[in-house]
Motif scaffolding. Structure first.
Motif, PDB file in Angstrom:
ATOM      1  N   ARG A   9      -3.974  -3.708  12.332  1.00 28.99           N
ATOM      2  CA  ARG A   9      -3.067  -4.800  11.977  1.00 28.99           C
ATOM      3  C   ARG A   9      -3.763  -6.153  12.081  1.00 28.99           C
ATOM      4  NH1 ARG A   9       2.327  -4.113  12.066  1.00 28.99           N
ATOM      5  NH2 ARG A   9       2.217  -6.180  11.078  1.00 28.99           N
ATOM      6  N   TYR A  35      -4.045  -6.305  -2.187  1.00 26.42           N
ATOM      7  CA  TYR A  35      -3.764  -7.707  -2.459  1.00 26.42           C
ATOM      8  C   TYR A  35      -4.356  -8.551  -1.329  1.00 26.42           C
ATOM      9  CZ  TYR A  35      -0.038  -6.607  -5.868  1.00 26.42           C
ATOM     10  OH  TYR A  35       0.682  -6.165  -6.947  1.00 26.42           O
ATOM     11  N   GLN A  37      -3.615 -12.216   0.572  1.00 27.06           N
ATOM     12  CA  GLN A  37      -2.638 -13.288   0.736  1.00 27.06           C
ATOM     13  C   GLN A  37      -3.241 -14.372   1.610  1.00 27.06           C
ATOM     14  OE1 GLN A  37       1.070 -12.360   2.805  1.00 27.06           O
ATOM     15  NE2 GLN A  37       2.183 -13.854   1.594  1.00 27.06           N
ATOM     16  N   LEU A  43       0.021 -14.404  -3.887  1.00 25.76           N
ATOM     17  CA  LEU A  43      -0.677 -13.147  -3.656  1.00 25.76           C
ATOM     18  C   LEU A  43      -1.642 -12.879  -4.808  1.00 25.76           C
ATOM     19  CD1 LEU A  43       1.989 -12.674  -1.864  1.00 25.76           C
ATOM     20  CD2 LEU A  43       1.478 -10.263  -2.187  1.00 25.76           C
ATOM     21  N   LEU A  45      -3.910 -10.090  -6.659  1.00 28.39           N
ATOM     22  CA  LEU A  45      -4.233  -8.683  -6.823  1.00 28.39           C
ATOM     23  C   LEU A  45      -5.741  -8.524  -6.817  1.00 28.39           C
ATOM     24  CD1 LEU A  45      -3.268  -5.771  -7.479  1.00 28.39           C
ATOM     25  CD2 LEU A  45      -3.457  -6.407  -9.886  1.00 28.39           C
ATOM     26  N   LEU A  88      -4.525 -12.409   4.938  1.00 31.53           N
ATOM     27  CA  LEU A  88      -3.747 -11.192   5.159  1.00 31.53           C
ATOM     28  C   LEU A  88      -4.014 -10.274   3.969  1.00 31.53           C
ATOM     29  CD1 LEU A  88      -1.554  -9.769   6.940  1.00 31.53           C
ATOM     30  CD2 LEU A  88       0.140 -10.744   5.375  1.00 31.53           C
ATOM     31  N   LEU A  90      -2.956  -7.012   2.023  1.00 29.39           N
ATOM     32  CA  LEU A  90      -1.792  -6.152   1.868  1.00 29.39           C
ATOM     33  C   LEU A  90      -2.122  -4.983   0.954  1.00 29.39           C
ATOM     34  CD1 LEU A  90       0.872  -8.942   1.369  1.00 29.39           C
ATOM     35  CD2 LEU A  90       0.793  -7.384   3.287  1.00 29.39           C
ATOM     36  N   GLN A 104       6.635  -1.682  -6.597  1.00 28.32           N
ATOM     37  CA  GLN A 104       5.583  -1.553  -5.601  1.00 28.32           C
ATOM     38  C   GLN A 104       6.165  -1.716  -4.204  1.00 28.32           C
ATOM     39  OE1 GLN A 104       2.089  -3.942  -6.464  1.00 28.32           O
ATOM     40  NE2 GLN A 104       2.377  -3.655  -8.657  1.00 28.32           N
ATOM     41  N   TYR A 105       5.702  -0.863  -3.293  1.00 29.03           N
ATOM     42  CA  TYR A 105       6.117  -0.901  -1.902  1.00 29.03           C
ATOM     43  C   TYR A 105       4.915  -1.294  -1.053  1.00 29.03           C
ATOM     44  CZ  TYR A 105      10.275   1.414  -3.595  1.00 29.03           C
ATOM     45  OH  TYR A 105      11.430   1.699  -4.275  1.00 29.03           O
ATOM     46  N   PHE A 106       5.154  -2.260  -0.171  1.00 29.16           N
ATOM     47  CA  PHE A 106       4.057  -2.880   0.562  1.00 29.16           C
ATOM     48  C   PHE A 106       3.975  -2.404   2.002  1.00 29.16           C
ATOM     49  CE2 PHE A 106       2.338  -6.211  -2.180  1.00 29.16           C
ATOM     50  CZ  PHE A 106       3.258  -6.186  -3.207  1.00 29.16           C
ATOM     51  N   GLY A 107       2.743  -2.385   2.518  1.00 28.92           N
ATOM     52  CA  GLY A 107       2.511  -2.186   3.925  1.00 28.92           C
ATOM     53  C   GLY A 107       2.615  -3.497   4.680  1.00 28.92           C
ATOM     54  N   PRO A 108       2.458  -3.458   6.016  1.00 34.26           N
ATOM     55  CA  PRO A 108       2.616  -4.666   6.833  1.00 34.26           C
ATOM     56  C   PRO A 108       1.414  -5.596   6.772  1.00 34.26           C
ATOM     57  CG  PRO A 108       2.073  -2.813   8.221  1.00 34.26           C
ATOM     58  CD  PRO A 108       2.266  -2.262   6.843  1.00 34.26           C
ATOM     59  N   GLY A 109       0.297  -5.114   6.272  1.00 33.56           N
ATOM     60  CA  GLY A 109      -0.875  -5.966   6.126  1.00 33.56           C
ATOM     61  C   GLY A 109      -1.834  -5.897   7.300  1.00 33.56           C
TER      62      GLY A 109
ATOM     63  N   TYR B  36      11.015 -10.432  -3.414  1.00 35.83           N
ATOM     64  CA  TYR B  36      10.570  -9.787  -2.189  1.00 35.83           C
ATOM     65  C   TYR B  36      10.769 -10.753  -1.027  1.00 35.83           C
ATOM     66  CZ  TYR B  36       8.001  -6.002  -4.611  1.00 35.83           C
ATOM     67  OH  TYR B  36       7.645  -4.896  -5.359  1.00 35.83           O
ATOM     68  N   GLY B  41       4.607 -11.533  10.223  1.00 34.26           N
ATOM     69  CA  GLY B  41       3.817 -10.387  10.641  1.00 34.26           C
ATOM     70  C   GLY B  41       4.107  -9.107   9.907  1.00 34.26           C
ATOM     71  N   GLN B  42       4.895  -9.199   8.842  1.00 31.69           N
ATOM     72  CA  GLN B  42       5.278  -7.995   8.110  1.00 31.69           C
ATOM     73  C   GLN B  42       4.787  -8.043   6.672  1.00 31.69           C
ATOM     74  OE1 GLN B  42       6.861  -5.426   9.706  1.00 31.69           O
ATOM     75  NE2 GLN B  42       6.572  -6.708  11.500  1.00 31.69           N
ATOM     76  N   GLY B  43       4.868  -6.911   6.007  1.00 35.25           N
ATOM     77  CA  GLY B  43       4.563  -6.863   4.590  1.00 35.25           C
ATOM     78  C   GLY B  43       5.762  -7.324   3.778  1.00 35.25           C
ATOM     79  N   LEU B  44       5.672  -7.122   2.485  1.00 33.20           N
ATOM     80  CA  LEU B  44       6.748  -7.552   1.590  1.00 33.20           C
ATOM     81  C   LEU B  44       7.769  -6.427   1.429  1.00 33.20           C
ATOM     82  CD1 LEU B  44       4.378  -9.515   0.874  1.00 33.20           C
ATOM     83  CD2 LEU B  44       5.375  -9.639  -1.395  1.00 33.20           C
ATOM     84  N   GLN B  45       9.039  -6.805   1.513  1.00 37.45           N
ATOM     85  CA  GLN B  45      10.121  -5.851   1.316  1.00 37.45           C
ATOM     86  C   GLN B  45      10.875  -6.223   0.053  1.00 37.45           C
ATOM     87  OE1 GLN B  45      13.265  -5.963   4.274  1.00 37.45           O
ATOM     88  NE2 GLN B  45      13.926  -3.880   3.788  1.00 37.45           N
ATOM     89  N   PHE B  90       9.503 -14.329  -2.002  1.00 37.86           N
ATOM     90  CA  PHE B  90       8.607 -14.369  -3.149  1.00 37.86           C
ATOM     91  C   PHE B  90       9.302 -13.823  -4.385  1.00 37.86           C
ATOM     92  CE2 PHE B  90       4.655 -15.464  -1.101  1.00 37.86           C
ATOM     93  CZ  PHE B  90       4.832 -15.059   0.214  1.00 37.86           C
ATOM     94  N   LEU B 103       1.943  -7.166 -11.166  1.00 35.94           N
ATOM     95  CA  LEU B 103       2.859  -8.170 -10.642  1.00 35.94           C
ATOM     96  C   LEU B 103       2.148  -9.508 -10.475  1.00 35.94           C
ATOM     97  CD1 LEU B 103       4.897  -6.387  -7.826  1.00 35.94           C
ATOM     98  CD2 LEU B 103       5.779  -7.314  -9.963  1.00 35.94           C
ATOM     99  N   PHE B 105       2.915 -13.099  -8.665  1.00 39.98           N
ATOM    100  CA  PHE B 105       3.809 -13.666  -7.658  1.00 39.98           C
ATOM    101  C   PHE B 105       3.827 -15.193  -7.713  1.00 39.98           C
ATOM    102  CE2 PHE B 105       5.056 -10.154  -4.913  1.00 39.98           C
ATOM    103  CZ  PHE B 105       4.153  -9.162  -5.268  1.00 39.98           C
ATOM    104  N   GLY B 106       4.948 -15.764  -7.304  1.00 40.07           N
ATOM    105  CA  GLY B 106       5.015 -17.186  -7.039  1.00 40.07           C
ATOM    106  C   GLY B 106       4.403 -17.484  -5.677  1.00 40.07           C
TER     107      GLY B 106
END
Lengths: 115, 115
Positions: A9, A35, A37, A43, A45, A88, A90, A104-109, B36, B41-45, B90, B103, B105-106
């Motif tokens: 992490r 990605y 960040q 973000l 890619l 970060l 991702l 797309q589903y993201f991890g916590p980075g 999103y 400390g988290q990824g994107l949801q 985002f 994707l 992103f802004g």
């Protein structure tokens, strides 16, 4: 575990070190992404893998080397990084890469700091 | 090229107040749009997405967004904000490229909730 996981992490490394970031998805997806960040920037890619094959390299410097041994795992090998690479990182996954309606589903980075 | 603009870098609202986060896109045809959320400390949801059909889209956590083609906008709304909604939001649009779709992103909007 479920979803997309990333390890470590947090990572602090010197400019001469070699380290790797790991991503694992438990969603049965076939596409994976890296990605970057950075603060105050959208973000970016970096890489796309579809069925283990790299389908996009967004002009990423060669000091970043991705590896996708199977559809569930994605690595980012780092060597000779620069302080401006601190960011970060991702990981994301999707069913297929990427179609118009795919999500797309993201991890916590991984928070990377290069000294 | 397709792009996304989030004009507000920071927004502060009181808990219980309504919220609207702005997103403007640049694209000639019907866009595929996402919102999103990223907690510290988290990824994107994924909150919600628009592909076609009803222009008012419902998402998770009580959020909704309205697609307005005439204004090239896809603003995110919530009638009553909770302290736990404090995060970065985002907006993203699918960008069609020769190598596939990806994707874009802004730069994000940081939401602060005052108790």
């Amino acid at each position: 575990e479920t979803g997309v996981t990333q390890t470590p992490r947090h990572l602090v490394m010197g400019m001469t070190n070699k380290k790797s970031l790991k991503c694992e998805q438990h969603l049965g997806h076939n596409a994976m992404y890296w990605y970057k960040q950075s603060a105050k920037k959208p973000l970016e890619l970096m890489f796309v893998y579809n069925f283990k094959e790299q389908t996009e390299n967004n002009s990423v410097p060669s000091r970043f080397s991705p590896e996708c041994p199977n559809s569930s795992h994605l690595f980012l090998h780092l060597h000779t990084l620069q302080p401006e690479d601190s960011a970060l990182y991702l990981c994301a996954s999707s069913q297929v890469a990427p179609t118009s309606t795919d999500t797309q589903y993201f991890g916590p980075g991984t928070r990377l700091t290069v000294l | 090229a397709q792009s996304v603009t989030q004009p507000d870098i920071h927004i502060t609202v009181s808990e219980g107040a309504s919220l609207e986060l702005r997103c403007n896109y640049s694209y000639g045809a019907t866009p595929y749009l996402f919102w999103y959320v990223q907690s510290p400390g988290q990824g994107l949801q994924l909150l919600l997405k628009y592909f076609s059909g009803d222009t008012l889209v419902q998402g998770i956590k009580g959020f909704e967004a309205e697609f307005k083609r005439s204004q090239s906008s896809f603003n995110l709304r919530k009638p009553s904000v909770h302290w736990s909604d404090a995060a970065e939001y985002f907006c993203a649009v699918v960008t069609f490229t020769g190598g596939g779709n990806k994707l874009t992103f802004g730069t994000g909007t940081q939401l602060k909730v005052e108790l």
